[in-house]
Design an enzyme around this catalytic site. Structure first.
Site, PDB file in Angstrom:
ATOM      1  CG  HIS A  22      -1.779   1.204   1.333  1.00 29.37           C
ATOM      2  ND1 HIS A  22      -1.680   2.080   2.366  1.00 29.37           N
ATOM      3  CD2 HIS A  22      -2.735   1.686   0.499  1.00 29.37           C
ATOM      4  CE1 HIS A  22      -2.563   3.052   2.187  1.00 29.37           C
ATOM      5  NE2 HIS A  22      -3.203   2.836   1.059  1.00 29.37           N
ATOM      6  CG  ASP A  66      -3.440   5.017  -1.646  1.00 25.11           C
ATOM      7  OD1 ASP A  66      -4.425   4.790  -0.916  1.00 25.11           O
ATOM      8  OD2 ASP A  66      -2.333   5.346  -1.198  1.00 25.11           O
ATOM      9  CG  MET A  76       7.002  15.326 -16.292  1.00 30.12           C
ATOM     10  SD  MET A  76       8.384  14.786 -17.325  1.00 30.12           S
ATOM     11  CE  MET A  76       9.146  13.593 -16.260  1.00 30.12           C
ATOM     12  CE1 TYR A 116      12.498  13.064 -15.618  1.00 26.36           C
ATOM     13  CE2 TYR A 116      13.547  15.199 -15.424  1.00 26.36           C
ATOM     14  CZ  TYR A 116      13.024  14.201 -16.200  1.00 26.36           C
ATOM     15  OH  TYR A 116      13.034  14.321 -17.560  1.00 26.36           O
ATOM     16  CE1 TYR A 134       7.206  17.783 -20.245  1.00 29.49           C
ATOM     17  CE2 TYR A 134       6.755  18.204 -22.557  1.00 29.49           C
ATOM     18  CZ  TYR A 134       7.416  18.531 -21.386  1.00 29.49           C
ATOM     19  OH  TYR A 134       8.284  19.599 -21.348  1.00 29.49           O
TER      20      TYR A 134
END
Length: 144
Positions: A22, A66, A76, A116, A134
């Site tokens: 998790h 989640d 990104m 990053y 991207y």
């Protein structure tokens, strides 16, 4: 061979997805992403002959996002002033909507260099042959 498991999910990738706990994160990276240098502390899985959308779709068939975080899917962001078009993001949102009842609301963005830094802490990075710019996406694992 296993029933019900997308064929694109290799034994190594399935093992990694099972090992993750998790809140662990996995990056599915485009062909320009520095997977090996970002993944010095992560497991790097090579999937060079595949594109991100097909892997994203297969992973989300078996991978819970989640529910304890608002944005378990991260893209990104483009560098300010960059005029690159990102239609692949719409594809990602459509795929995510199929597998998470919260829909595209679970998709967030992170500034390039912050992405990053987050990728350096990921459990695993999947290096693909994706040519879209991207096209990197990070998933945070939930519970079943």
């Amino acid at each position: 061979m296993l029933k019900g498991i997308p064929k694109i999910l290799s034994p190594q990738l399935l093992k990694v997805l099972c090992e993750m706990g998790h809140s662990d994160r996995i990056v599915i990276s485009d062909g320009n992403f520095p997977a090996e240098s970002m993944g010095k502390d992560a497991i790097v899985i090579r999937c060079d002959g595949h594109n991100v959308p097909e892997l994203l779709e297969a992973i989300l068939e078996v991978f819970p996002l989640d529910t304890y975080t608002e944005k378990p899917v991260t893209l990104m962001e483009k560098v300010p002033g960059d005029t690159v078009e990102t239609p692949i993001w719409d594809t990602y949102r459509e795929i995510v909507k199929k597998y998470d009842a919260r829909g595209e609301a679970v998709v967030g963005n992170l500034e390039r260099f912050a992405f990053y830094e987050a990728a350096k802490t990921a459990y695993a990075i999947i290096a693909t042959g994706e040519s879209a710019l991207y096209a990197n996406i990070m998933l945070q694992k939930g519970v079943i």
